[in-house]
Structure formats: structure tokens, C-alpha cells
Write an enzyme that holds these catalytic residues in place. Structure first.
Site, short mmCIF file in Angstrom:
data_model
loop_
_atom_site.label_atom_id
_atom_site.label_comp_id
_atom_site.label_asym_id
_atom_site.label_seq_id
_atom_site.Cartn_x
_atom_site.Cartn_y
_atom_site.Cartn_z
CG ASP A 24 5.16 -18.56 -9.76
OD1 ASP A 24 5.60 -17.56 -10.83
OD2 ASP A 24 6.10 -19.03 -9.34
CG LEU A 79 0.95 0.22 5.11
CD1 LEU A 79 0.48 -1.21 5.04
CD2 LEU A 79 1.01 0.60 6.43
CB ALA A 80 5.41 2.89 0.34
NE ARG A 81 1.88 8.03 -0.47
CZ ARG A 81 1.29 9.05 -1.20
NH1 ARG A 81 1.17 10.19 -0.58
NH2 ARG A 81 0.91 8.53 -2.64
NE ARG A 92 -3.56 0.10 2.36
CZ ARG A 92 -4.06 0.79 3.59
NH1 ARG A 92 -3.80 0.41 4.83
NH2 ARG A 92 -4.78 1.85 3.47
CB VAL A 113 5.91 -15.71 2.72
CG1 VAL A 113 6.85 -15.27 3.51
CG2 VAL A 113 5.21 -17.00 3.57
CG LEU A 114 3.23 -10.41 3.36
CD1 LEU A 114 2.27 -9.77 4.21
CD2 LEU A 114 2.75 -10.19 1.97
CD GLU A 115 9.65 -11.80 0.04
OE1 GLU A 115 9.30 -10.94 -0.52
OE2 GLU A 115 9.31 -13.13 -0.19
CE1 TYR A 154 6.47 -22.25 -6.76
CE2 TYR A 154 5.07 -23.33 -5.16
CZ TYR A 154 6.25 -22.47 -5.42
OH TYR A 154 7.06 -22.58 -4.41
#
Length: 194
Positions: free
Chosen positions: A128, A113-115, A110, A136-138, A171
Site C-alpha cells: 500500500d 521458483l514458481a516452476r 520469481r 511479509v511473504l506467505e 497505510y
């Protein structure tokens, strides 16, 4: 061709794309659907190894990964997970996603959130064709202040693209797929690379 909101809604209604639990139609935007943060996390243990030799022998890489990654951290829905500046953490979406073999997904963080400095997907935002499981989020906090993240908050937006044909190697049918049906914040399995 990227799917628009009415196509996303129709594909969900017809079971072509499955998202569980299914977000309400109010979470479907012009070309995306909002996904929420789950409650499974992993972090790196501070200074537990001088480095990770990602191209070393499998057994050594596996041992290094075991030393540096925490066990799974499960937090309650009302509990914050604090992501400190300069820290990488793994987390999951609340929703589990299943894509057919002719659709690829793209997860974007978002802008709001990036800001604040939050990168939701450090690099791997492609979902895929044939994928099934939680995403999974990094996470990486590139900001100056710790961020309190809570389960169920909207964390990103998933868009979908129709492929030119059905994938011959989706996948879910690949023998070398390392993260099939993942439901938790699975640590790197780079040691399983061929």
C-alpha cells in the site's frame, strides 16, 4: 503508470522510495527491483487446533492463532529453511521498504521458483501507499519436493505504480493498519479486524 528501471533508480537516489539496505543497480530490471529473503520465519504447528474460526469472537480467534502459530524462527545466513510440500510458512524480505502516499508497490515471485512449486505471496502482493517496513511473504510449496530456502537469496521482484493522486488514507496514517513498521514474520492479526 508503472515505473521503469531509470525511474526506479532516480526515485531511490532522490529518497522518494526507500529500500534498506539498498539493492545495487544491477538488481534493478526493466520495471522491477529484486528483493532478497530475510531470516525471520513462522510456521503453523501441526494439528494444534481442528480449525480456525476466522469470523468468531476476537478473543477466541486470538487464542486460536496463538495456539497454531510458531514463535518467530530466526535462522543464520548460511542455514537453510526447509519448506515441505503442502506447507504454508511466513517469512520476510531482507529489505525494509518505505513508499510515499502516491505510489503503490506490487511484489511478484520469481518464475524460476514458481516452476519448482514455490508461491511467494499466496494472495497479498499489494504494498500500500504509505507502507513502511519489511514485507511479509506467505510461502506455499505446491511442488512435490522440499525446498531449501536461504537468507539473502533473491525471492521476488517489486514494481511500483504512480497513483492518480496522493492517497487520503495511506497505510502509515491509518488507525486500523495492523502491520505498521513490521520487521519480522508477523502472524495474522485477523482478530483485530473491525
Amino acid at each position: 503508470m508503472r515505473l521503469c528501471d531509470t525511474d526506479i533508480e532516480r526515485y531511490l537516489d532522490e529518497g522518494i522510495i526507500e529500500i534498506t539496505p539498498r539493492p545495487g543497480n544491477e538488481k534493478i530490471n526493466g520495471a522491477t527491483i529484486d528483493l532478497r529473503l530475510g531470516n525471520s520465519f513462522r510456521v503453523f504447528r501441526d494439528y494444534s487446533a481442528p480449525y480456525i474460526d476466522v469470523s468468531g469472537p476476537r478473543e477466541e480467534v486470538s487464542a486460536q492463532l496463538d495456539r497454531v502459530m510458531s514463535d518467530e524462527i530466526i535462522i543464520r545466513d548460511d542455514e537453510p529453511f526447509f519448506l515441505h510440500p503442502g506447507v504454508l510458512a511466513l517469512a520476510t524480505t531482507l529489505e525494509s521498504v518505505r513508499l510515499p502516499d502516491n505510489i503503490i508497490g506490487w511484489l511478484d515471485g520469481r518464475s524460476s521458483l514458481a516452476r519448482l512449486g514455490l508461491m511467494v505471496h499466496v494472495t497479498a502482493h499489494r504494498i500500500d501507499p504509505g507502507w513502511e517496513g519489511r514485507i511479509v511473504l506467505e510461502f506455499y510449496n505446491s511442488g512435490k519436493l522440499p525446498l531449501a530456502l536461504r537468507p539473502n537469496m533473491i525471492i521476488g521482484a517489486l514494481s511500483f505504480e504512480i497513483l492518480s493522486n496522493h492517497a487520503a488514507r495511506p497505510y502509515n496514517r491509518r488507525r486500523d493498519a495492523k502491520y505498521k513498521n513490521q520487521q519480522s514474520a508477523v502472524a495474522s492479526r485477523i482478530n483485530q479486524d473491525e
